[in-house]
Design a protein around this motif. Sequence first.
Motif: not given
Length: 418
Positions: A67-68, A90-92, A186-188, A194-195
């Motif tokens: 998603s990010g 959500h990040a599940d 770093r990006e996740t 949310r990312a």
Amino acid sequence: MADALSFTRATIAGAGLAGLSAAVALRKAGVAVSISDSAAQAGGRCRSYHDPQLGLTIDNGNHLVLSGNPAVERFRSLVGATTPLAGPDHADFTFHDLTSAKRWTVRINDGAVPWWVAVPARRVPGSRISDYLPFAKLLSTREGRIDQRVAARGPVWSHLLEPVLLAALNTAPGESSAKLAASVLRETIAKGGRAMRPRVAEPSLGAAFIDPALAWLADRGSAVTLGRRLRAIAVDGDRVTGLDWGGGIEPVAADEAVILAVPPWVATSLVPELHAPDEFRAIVNGHFALPVPAGAPPMLGLFGGTAEWLFAFPDRLSVTVSAADRLVDMDREALARTFWADICAALGLDTPMPAWQIVKEKRATFAATPEQNAKRPPAATRWRNLFLAGDWTDTGLPATIEGALRSGETVARLALGR
């Protein structure tokens, strides 16, 4: 390196995601774009096709985005893609151990403060808060091997970071580039859940990415030509002067940019002076024509078997194995039966193997080692009108959909003199 010039037309060889990203960005800016691909269909390694053995449309691989991923959002928004990317709210991340039959879900909270590691029900089973702290070293952007940066052991490593990094890097994480791992993390995970919500194209990659891009380009007079291979490039001094598509050298205009959005081995065959990654890793996928069983999670990480990730689509079940060089030469039916046994064990099925298909990508990505990462070239070249696009160029990311799309954006900016 190329000077900051602004080209009014561009010829692009390669209609994978990198080439399409460049074409869309340039066409949006008013540049006349011509794009060709040697294959019978666009999409490169992110293609969808109707498989007669299954009687279904499938993807050549189960490509996951998050998603990010900003370039994914920009590209899909620009071309008006309406086919959704499916995934949890959500990040599940749910995992299943085929040996012990235990199942658990790692639930990463939405915000950037990682309080989920303090909640036993959210973190990796058997782990403690203190187990997570050493892995903060993976956020450093210094190069080296991952196993030289952190101890590659313990429940956090084996039951979370190792499978996630293996999927992202398509290389055994221990030997992989710590710099590329840092870019991913770093990006996740460093930005919070949310990312990091997983997103899968439904019903297909073609519908989610390729088809809307082709339609967008065609509507603007830049339809993709298929079955047209670039065979040679002529140069004179600091610029490309001609292209041979099979009928002899055709001149390149003074205001024309040439973009190679082809695999690295093709780019170096056309321009031998280029340096590019030359070691690759395979990905193997198995597809099975079975509607989703009740209660099956959309995505399931597997331990203790051969399959590593199981994806449940409405009309099929698919598995993926990364860094799968050991499986490339395995008999296809034997591999299908191995995958099907893993699926049955994971989902509690007692069902004969349905129609199946095995898809092997022998050179799916470059090997994400420090040595190969150092060979990735920039988008600009020493020829002022020649640019490189692809997830194998120096995007700062491993070979992913996000990296491919960003590489296309980068060459577009260069061609526009920005």
